[in-house]
Design an enzyme around this catalytic site. Structure first.
Site, PDB file in Angstrom:
ATOM      1  N   CYS A   8      -2.166   3.918  25.115  1.00 17.04           N
ATOM      2  CA  CYS A   8      -1.612   5.319  25.816  1.00 17.04           C
ATOM      3  C   CYS A   8      -2.830   6.354  26.340  1.00 17.04           C
ATOM      4  O   CYS A   8      -3.949   6.211  25.475  1.00 17.04           O
ATOM      5  CB  CYS A   8      -0.465   5.909  25.351  1.00 17.04           C
ATOM      6  SG  CYS A   8       0.377   7.190  26.333  1.00 17.04           S
ATOM      7  N   ASP A 131       7.486   9.515  17.403  1.00 14.70           N
ATOM      8  CA  ASP A 131       6.240  10.135  17.177  1.00 14.70           C
ATOM      9  C   ASP A 131       6.152  11.190  16.222  1.00 14.70           C
ATOM     10  O   ASP A 131       7.228  11.747  15.707  1.00 14.70           O
ATOM     11  CB  ASP A 131       5.899  10.528  18.792  1.00 14.70           C
ATOM     12  CG  ASP A 131       4.384  10.740  18.634  1.00 14.70           C
ATOM     13  OD1 ASP A 131       3.976  11.373  19.772  1.00 14.70           O
ATOM     14  OD2 ASP A 131       3.614  10.766  17.581  1.00 14.70           O
TER      15      ASP A 131
HETATM   16  O1  LIG Z   1      -1.331  11.805  24.792  1.00 13.05           O
HETATM   17  C1  LIG Z   1      -1.183  12.771  25.021  1.00 13.05           C
HETATM   18  O2  LIG Z   1      -2.193  13.652  24.965  1.00 13.05           O
HETATM   19  C2  LIG Z   1       0.072  13.344  25.189  1.00 13.05           C
HETATM   20  C3  LIG Z   1       0.102  14.587  25.724  1.00 13.05           C
HETATM   21  C4  LIG Z   1       1.514  15.192  25.653  1.00 13.05           C
HETATM   22  C5  LIG Z   1       2.631  14.549  25.175  1.00 13.05           C
HETATM   23  C6  LIG Z   1       2.476  13.150  24.856  1.00 13.05           C
HETATM   24  C7  LIG Z   1       1.330  12.762  24.716  1.00 13.05           C
HETATM   25  N1  LIG Z   1       0.894  11.343  24.216  1.00 13.05           N
HETATM   26  C8  LIG Z   1       2.143  10.588  24.015  1.00 13.05           C
HETATM   27  C9  LIG Z   1       2.024   9.114  23.784  1.00 13.05           C
HETATM   28  O3  LIG Z   1       2.773   8.201  23.982  1.00 13.05           O
HETATM   29  C10 LIG Z   1       0.908   8.952  22.408  1.00 13.05           C
HETATM   30  O4  LIG Z   1       0.413   7.618  22.587  1.00 13.05           O
HETATM   31  C11 LIG Z   1       1.626   9.206  21.303  1.00 13.05           C
HETATM   32  O5  LIG Z   1       2.016  10.490  21.099  1.00 13.05           O
HETATM   33  C12 LIG Z   1       0.685   8.823  20.032  1.00 13.05           C
HETATM   34  O6  LIG Z   1      -0.599   9.410  20.299  1.00 13.05           O
HETATM   35  P1  LIG Z   1      -1.520   9.352  18.974  1.00 13.05           P
HETATM   36  O7  LIG Z   1      -1.050   9.904  17.476  1.00 13.05           O
HETATM   37  O8  LIG Z   1      -2.790   9.911  19.258  1.00 13.05           O
HETATM   38  O9  LIG Z   1      -1.975   7.870  18.688  1.00 13.05           O
END
Ligand SMILES: O=C(O)c1ccccc1NCC(=O)[C@H](O)[C@H](O)COP(=O)(O)O
Length: 227
Positions: A8, A131
């Site tokens: 993502c 999440d």
């Molecule tokens: O990725 C972002 O910046 C974000 C911003 C606002 C809402 C959601 C967001 N990401 C969502 C996703 O699907 C991410 O992959 C997920 O939260 C996992 O993130 P991480 O912990 O950094 O792998």
């Protein structure tokens, strides 16, 4: 188990290609201006065309209006919409029917009580994404690189497939899958060298580790079941 892997927050053609060529099933694009991964519509159009037919495109929004989603859909041509804000089950149903696309609803998890909305959302969403719940002072509801207690998902039965998300990386994804047996995993921070800057080697390492863990778990299950 056919594990679904989502990378993502992709923002460049190079890292998009690395994710797809390394075997990602889904590529996620963020449309939330406070995020370091947020895309404009022109970038979405270019990346969307590059990914077309090569991986499932997921458009991620946070409490977005119908007009905003319509503009994103026109530019990116996504295969799935990920709603990552405070959208209600009713809102999920409206978005799903208005845009005629599958919807993945993100649910913030910190304690067992956070699992209770599942019974409402899995009636309207096509997929759920669990999440880590963002801290009160966070500038965004996801993409924070934080894990939650994976044992909360052990043995969980959902009406629709789900993705495990939050603080995953190549080093912990095997343990996360061993504990949860999640049918999908999603990562953003864990494959970056800096916020918003995806690292090709970390993308490759994550996908390799997740596939290897999934294969090992399958072997264990088939060994138990026997010939
Ligand atoms: O990725 C972002 O910046 C974000 C911003 C606002 C809402 C959601 C967001 N990401 C969502 C996703 O699907 C991410 O992959 C997920 O939260 C996992 O993130 P991480 O912990 O950094 O792998």
């Amino acid at each position: 188990m056919a594990l679904t892997i989502k990378i993502c927050g992709l923002r460049t053609p190079e890292t998009l290609d690395v994710a797809i060529e390394s075997g990602a099933d889904q590529v996620g694009f963020v449309f939330f201006p406070p995020s370091p991964r947020s895309l404009g519509l022109e970038a979405a159009r270019l990346l969307g065309a590059r990914a077309q037919g090569r991986a499932q495109k997921v458009a991620l929004t946070v409490d977005a209006s119908n007009d905003a989603i319509a503009a994103i859909v026109a530019a990116l041509k996504p295969d799935m919409l990920q709603l990552h804000g405070n959208e209600t089950p009713e809102r999920v149903a409206v978005v799903r029917s208005r845009f005629g696309l599958p919807v993945m609803k993100a649910l913030p998890i910190a304690t067992r009580a956070d699992l209770s909305p599942i019974r409402e959302f899995d009636k309207v969403a096509d997929r759920l994404l669990f999440d880590a719940r963002a801290p009160q002072d966070a500038t965004r509801p996801g993409g924070l690189g934080k894990t939650f207690d994976w044992t909360l998902l052990a043995g969980l039965k959902t009406g629709v497939p789900y993705m495990l998300s939050g603080g995953l990386d190549a080093g912990n994804v095997a343990e996360a899958l061993r504990i949860t047996r999640a049918p999908g995993v999603d990562v953003s921070s864990g494959v970056e060298r800096a916020p918003g800057e995806k690292d090709p080697d970390r993308i490759r390492a994550f996908i390799r580790a997740a596939r290897a863990a999934d294969a090992a778990l399958d072997e264990k299950v088939s060994a138990k079941v026997g010939p």
